[in-house]
Design a protein around this motif. Structure first.
Motif, PDB file in Angstrom:
ATOM      1  N   ASP A  62       0.831  -1.208   0.000  1.00 38.75           N
ATOM      2  CA  ASP A  62       0.000   0.000   0.000  1.00 38.75           C
ATOM      3  C   ASP A  62       0.864   1.256   0.000  1.00 38.75           C
ATOM      4  OD1 ASP A  62      -2.432  -1.372  -0.012  1.00 38.75           O
ATOM      5  OD2 ASP A  62      -2.451  -1.523   2.174  1.00 38.75           O
ATOM      6  N   GLU A  63       1.935   1.195   0.742  1.00 40.70           N
ATOM      7  CA  GLU A  63       2.851   2.326   0.880  1.00 40.70           C
ATOM      8  C   GLU A  63       4.271   1.804   0.727  1.00 40.70           C
ATOM      9  OE1 GLU A  63       3.071   6.551   2.557  1.00 40.70           O
ATOM     10  OE2 GLU A  63       1.277   5.338   2.550  1.00 40.70           O
ATOM     11  N   VAL A  64       5.115   2.545   0.005  1.00 39.36           N
ATOM     12  CA  VAL A  64       6.510   2.139  -0.182  1.00 39.36           C
ATOM     13  C   VAL A  64       7.185   2.106   1.187  1.00 39.36           C
ATOM     14  CG1 VAL A  64       8.718   2.759  -1.225  1.00 39.36           C
ATOM     15  CG2 VAL A  64       6.585   3.097  -2.507  1.00 39.36           C
ATOM     16  N   PRO A  65       7.783   0.963   1.556  1.00 43.97           N
ATOM     17  CA  PRO A  65       8.410   0.855   2.878  1.00 43.97           C
ATOM     18  C   PRO A  65       9.560   1.848   3.060  1.00 43.97           C
ATOM     19  CG  PRO A  65       8.231  -1.304   1.838  1.00 43.97           C
ATOM     20  CD  PRO A  65       7.873  -0.279   0.805  1.00 43.97           C
ATOM     21  N   GLU A  66       9.742   2.257   4.296  1.00 42.23           N
ATOM     22  CA  GLU A  66      10.857   3.138   4.631  1.00 42.23           C
ATOM     23  C   GLU A  66      12.153   2.446   4.225  1.00 42.23           C
ATOM     24  OE1 GLU A  66      12.774   5.075   8.641  1.00 42.23           O
ATOM     25  OE2 GLU A  66      10.606   4.818   8.555  1.00 42.23           O
ATOM     26  N   GLY A  67      13.018   3.163   3.589  1.00 41.33           N
ATOM     27  CA  GLY A  67      14.275   2.603   3.126  1.00 41.33           C
ATOM     28  C   GLY A  67      14.224   2.102   1.686  1.00 41.33           C
ATOM     29  N   GLU A  68      13.034   2.029   1.113  1.00 41.97           N
ATOM     30  CA  GLU A  68      12.888   1.576  -0.275  1.00 41.97           C
ATOM     31  C   GLU A  68      12.536   2.716  -1.229  1.00 41.97           C
ATOM     32  OE1 GLU A  68      13.526  -1.438  -1.462  1.00 41.97           O
ATOM     33  OE2 GLU A  68      14.016  -2.207   0.519  1.00 41.97           O
ATOM     34  N   GLU A  69      12.425   3.932  -0.697  1.00 38.79           N
ATOM     35  CA  GLU A  69      11.997   5.062  -1.526  1.00 38.79           C
ATOM     36  C   GLU A  69      12.939   5.316  -2.703  1.00 38.79           C
ATOM     37  OE1 GLU A  69      12.303   5.366   1.824  1.00 38.79           O
ATOM     38  OE2 GLU A  69      10.350   6.019   2.607  1.00 38.79           O
ATOM     39  N   GLN A  70      14.245   5.265  -2.461  1.00 45.61           N
ATOM     40  CA  GLN A  70      15.192   5.551  -3.549  1.00 45.61           C
ATOM     41  C   GLN A  70      15.135   4.479  -4.621  1.00 45.61           C
ATOM     42  OE1 GLN A  70      16.929   8.473  -4.067  1.00 45.61           O
ATOM     43  NE2 GLN A  70      17.053   7.501  -6.078  1.00 45.61           N
ATOM     44  N   ALA A  71      15.062   3.216  -4.221  1.00 50.64           N
ATOM     45  CA  ALA A  71      14.951   2.134  -5.203  1.00 50.64           C
ATOM     46  C   ALA A  71      13.659   2.281  -6.002  1.00 50.64           C
ATOM     47  CB  ALA A  71      15.003   0.780  -4.508  1.00 50.64           C
ATOM     48  N   CYS A  72      12.596   2.702  -5.341  1.00 48.29           N
ATOM     49  CA  CYS A  72      11.323   2.905  -6.024  1.00 48.29           C
ATOM     50  C   CYS A  72      11.434   4.062  -7.018  1.00 48.29           C
ATOM     51  CB  CYS A  72      10.217   3.154  -5.011  1.00 48.29           C
ATOM     52  SG  CYS A  72       8.580   3.151  -5.736  1.00 48.29           S
ATOM     53  N   ARG A  73      12.071   5.149  -6.614  1.00 46.89           N
ATOM     54  CA  ARG A  73      12.273   6.275  -7.536  1.00 46.89           C
ATOM     55  C   ARG A  73      13.152   5.865  -8.726  1.00 46.89           C
ATOM     56  NH1 ARG A  73      11.839   9.145  -2.625  1.00 46.89           N
ATOM     57  NH2 ARG A  73      10.104  10.625  -2.731  1.00 46.89           N
ATOM     58  N   ASP A  74      14.139   5.024  -8.463  1.00 43.76           N
ATOM     59  CA  ASP A  74      14.970   4.514  -9.550  1.00 43.76           C
ATOM     60  C   ASP A  74      14.122   3.700 -10.532  1.00 43.76           C
ATOM     61  OD1 ASP A  74      17.180   5.706  -8.375  1.00 43.76           O
ATOM     62  OD2 ASP A  74      17.962   3.830  -7.531  1.00 43.76           O
ATOM     63  N   SER A  75      13.150   2.965 -10.009  1.00 38.65           N
ATOM     64  CA  SER A  75      12.236   2.204 -10.868  1.00 38.65           C
ATOM     65  C   SER A  75      11.383   3.139 -11.711  1.00 38.65           C
ATOM     66  CB  SER A  75      11.335   1.302 -10.032  1.00 38.65           C
ATOM     67  OG  SER A  75      12.080   0.305  -9.389  1.00 38.65           O
ATOM     68  N   ILE A  76      10.895   4.199 -11.095  1.00 36.59           N
ATOM     69  CA  ILE A  76      10.088   5.188 -11.825  1.00 36.59           C
ATOM     70  C   ILE A  76      10.918   5.805 -12.941  1.00 36.59           C
ATOM     71  CG2 ILE A  76       8.942   7.437 -11.652  1.00 36.59           C
ATOM     72  CD1 ILE A  76       8.175   6.628  -8.744  1.00 36.59           C
ATOM     73  N   ASP A  77      12.127   6.235 -12.601  1.00 31.86           N
ATOM     74  CA  ASP A  77      12.998   6.883 -13.583  1.00 31.86           C
ATOM     75  C   ASP A  77      13.446   5.927 -14.689  1.00 31.86           C
ATOM     76  OD1 ASP A  77      12.802   9.213 -12.111  1.00 31.86           O
ATOM     77  OD2 ASP A  77      14.731   8.939 -11.094  1.00 31.86           O
ATOM     78  N   GLY A  78      13.598   4.652 -14.357  1.00 32.96           N
ATOM     79  CA  GLY A  78      14.102   3.683 -15.315  1.00 32.96           C
ATOM     80  C   GLY A  78      13.047   3.033 -16.189  1.00 32.96           C
ATOM     81  N   CYS A  79      11.787   3.222 -15.860  1.00 34.00           N
ATOM     82  CA  CYS A  79      10.725   2.569 -16.631  1.00 34.00           C
ATOM     83  C   CYS A  79      10.722   3.090 -18.070  1.00 34.00           C
ATOM     84  CB  CYS A  79       9.368   2.814 -15.981  1.00 34.00           C
ATOM     85  SG  CYS A  79       8.005   2.018 -16.859  1.00 34.00           S
ATOM     86  N   PRO A  80      10.895   2.194 -19.047  1.00 39.16           N
ATOM     87  CA  PRO A  80      11.006   2.651 -20.437  1.00 39.16           C
ATOM     88  C   PRO A  80       9.702   3.200 -21.021  1.00 39.16           C
ATOM     89  CG  PRO A  80      11.013   0.262 -20.358  1.00 39.16           C
ATOM     90  CD  PRO A  80      11.084   0.742 -18.932  1.00 39.16           C
ATOM     91  N   THR A  81       8.577   2.879 -20.405  1.00 36.37           N
ATOM     92  CA  THR A  81       7.290   3.362 -20.927  1.00 36.37           C
ATOM     93  C   THR A  81       6.602   4.354 -19.994  1.00 36.37           C
ATOM     94  OG1 THR A  81       6.063   1.521 -19.942  1.00 36.37           O
ATOM     95  CG2 THR A  81       6.916   1.221 -22.200  1.00 36.37           C
ATOM     96  N   GLU A  82       7.300   4.730 -18.906  1.00 36.24           N
ATOM     97  CA  GLU A  82       6.757   5.643 -17.902  1.00 36.24           C
ATOM     98  C   GLU A  82       5.438   5.139 -17.328  1.00 36.24           C
ATOM     99  OE1 GLU A  82       6.715   9.577 -19.632  1.00 36.24           O
ATOM    100  OE2 GLU A  82       8.890   9.627 -19.771  1.00 36.24           O
ATOM    101  N   ALA A  83       5.357   3.816 -17.127  1.00 35.43           N
ATOM    102  CA  ALA A  83       4.145   3.188 -16.612  1.00 35.43           C
ATOM    103  C   ALA A  83       4.000   3.345 -15.105  1.00 35.43           C
ATOM    104  CB  ALA A  83       4.123   1.704 -16.970  1.00 35.43           C
ATOM    105  N   ILE A  84       5.077   3.640 -14.406  1.00 32.55           N
ATOM    106  CA  ILE A  84       5.027   3.751 -12.953  1.00 32.55           C
ATOM    107  C   ILE A  84       4.829   5.198 -12.569  1.00 32.55           C
ATOM    108  CG2 ILE A  84       6.217   3.271 -10.787  1.00 32.55           C
ATOM    109  CD1 ILE A  84       7.973   1.290 -12.437  1.00 32.55           C
TER     110      ILE A  84
END
Length: 62
Positions: free
Chosen positions: A37-59
């Protein structure tokens, strides 16, 4: 921080799952989806990296 995966844009490349497995996993259709439901504490940067790396901007952050 909350995120979602637009299923219409996801191409099932798996980059987000490889980058942030605490937040993303495969769904029954073989596409990525958010498993928390909510990105766990300590995972925010990895999640942002996923957003930035998504080739179709789906996230998206909500």
């Amino acid at each position: 921080m909350k995120v979602y995966v637009d299923q219409d844009l996801c191409i099932a490349c798996g980059l987000c799952i490889d980058t942030c497995p605490a937040v993303f996993d495969w769904n029954d259709e073989g596409k990525s989806h958010v498993i928390v439901d909510e990105v766990p504490e300590g995972e925010e940067q990895a999640c942002r990296d996923s957003i930035d790396g998504c080739p179709t901007e789906a996230i998206k952050e909500v």
